[in-house]
Design a protein around this motif. Structure first.
Motif, PDB file in Angstrom:
ATOM      1  N   HIS A  73       0.813  -1.212   0.000  1.00 44.63           N
ATOM      2  CA  HIS A  73       0.000   0.000   0.000  1.00 44.63           C
ATOM      3  C   HIS A  73       0.851   1.268   0.000  1.00 44.63           C
ATOM      4  O   HIS A  73       1.972   1.258   0.503  1.00 44.63           O
ATOM      5  CB  HIS A  73      -0.885   0.055   1.256  1.00 44.63           C
ATOM      6  CG  HIS A  73      -1.729  -1.152   1.457  1.00 44.63           C
ATOM      7  ND1 HIS A  73      -1.869  -1.741   2.681  1.00 44.63           N
ATOM      8  CD2 HIS A  73      -2.472  -1.885   0.600  1.00 44.63           C
ATOM      9  CE1 HIS A  73      -2.675  -2.783   2.579  1.00 44.63           C
ATOM     10  NE2 HIS A  73      -3.046  -2.895   1.319  1.00 44.63           N
TER      11      HIS A  73
ATOM     12  N   GLY B 266      -1.827   0.966  -4.565  1.00 49.14           N
ATOM     13  CA  GLY B 266      -1.330  -0.343  -4.173  1.00 49.14           C
ATOM     14  C   GLY B 266      -0.765  -1.103  -5.347  1.00 49.14           C
ATOM     15  O   GLY B 266      -1.036  -0.791  -6.510  1.00 49.14           O
TER      16      GLY B 266
ATOM     17  N   ASP C 119      -6.670  -6.467  -1.307  1.00 47.12           N
ATOM     18  CA  ASP C 119      -5.254  -6.630  -1.658  1.00 47.12           C
ATOM     19  C   ASP C 119      -5.044  -7.664  -2.755  1.00 47.12           C
ATOM     20  O   ASP C 119      -4.073  -7.584  -3.509  1.00 47.12           O
ATOM     21  CB  ASP C 119      -4.435  -7.011  -0.427  1.00 47.12           C
ATOM     22  CG  ASP C 119      -4.258  -5.848   0.545  1.00 47.12           C
ATOM     23  OD1 ASP C 119      -4.671  -4.717   0.214  1.00 47.12           O
ATOM     24  OD2 ASP C 119      -3.710  -6.082   1.634  1.00 47.12           O
TER      25      ASP C 119
END
Length: 183
Positions: A62, A145, A170
């Motif tokens: 991130h 990210g 993610d």
């Protein structure tokens, strides 16, 4: 406090001096004057964050973009994590390169990650408490990210894919090539 610059310019390992006796130990974990002298720049931290995670949890990679970019000073209060920083600064000679280090509650090492870097970590122990300081406030619209397993990054996470616990968010991050620019 001992400061060692990593292979990524501006990214430093901090090793505090521990004073042991029969009661345990004492250490100074942060001193603004010592820190700024050690990293060679003024950094004003404005936010502290803490997380608790189980073995195999991978958080990252991130970063924050533009005026909301963040420098971080990270450490582990208990447990062990593999901590990773990725240089996202397009003008940097180490753009796209990564650095990883084992941070533990025992070794008390810290990592300073300057603005313009992506950051992530993997919990190596059964449980871990992770703590970090930020020099800028979080801004949702400025989130960026990079997918943890982007082959261009060459990160050895030391766990197999099936051992990793990754958030849905993610798991769908873009590759470095397609990631949001930091500046």
């Amino acid at each position: 406090m001992h400061f060692t610059e990593t292979n990524l310019k501006g990214c430093f390992i901090l090793e505090p001096k521990l004073f042991h006796d029969d009661r345990g130990f004492f250490m100074e974990s942060f001193n603004e004057n010592t820190f700024e002298k050690g990293v060679g720049q003024k950094v004003h931290f404005v936010q502290d964050n803490q997380s608790f995670s189980s073995k195999g949890v991978l958080r990252g990679l991130h970063y924050q973009t533009g005026e909301h970019a963040q420098a971080k000073l990270v450490r582990v209060l208990s447990g062990e994590v593999l901590d990773v920083a990725v240089d996202m600064r397009p003008e940097s000679p180490t753009y796209g390169q990564s650095f990883s280090i084992l941070l533990t509650g025992e070794n008390q090492k810290q990592l300073f990650i300057p603005r313009g870097f992506a950051h992530g970590f993997l919990v190596m122990s059964e449980k871990a408490v992770f703590f970090y300081k930020c020099d800028n406030f979080y801004n949702k619209e400025s989130e960026g990210g990079v997918i943890y397993n982007d082959p261009a990054l060459h990160i050895d996470w030391q766990f197999s894919e099936k051992e990793l616990i990754i958030s849905e968010k993610d798991a769908v991050l873009p590759t470095l090539e397609n990631a949001k620019k930091v500046w």
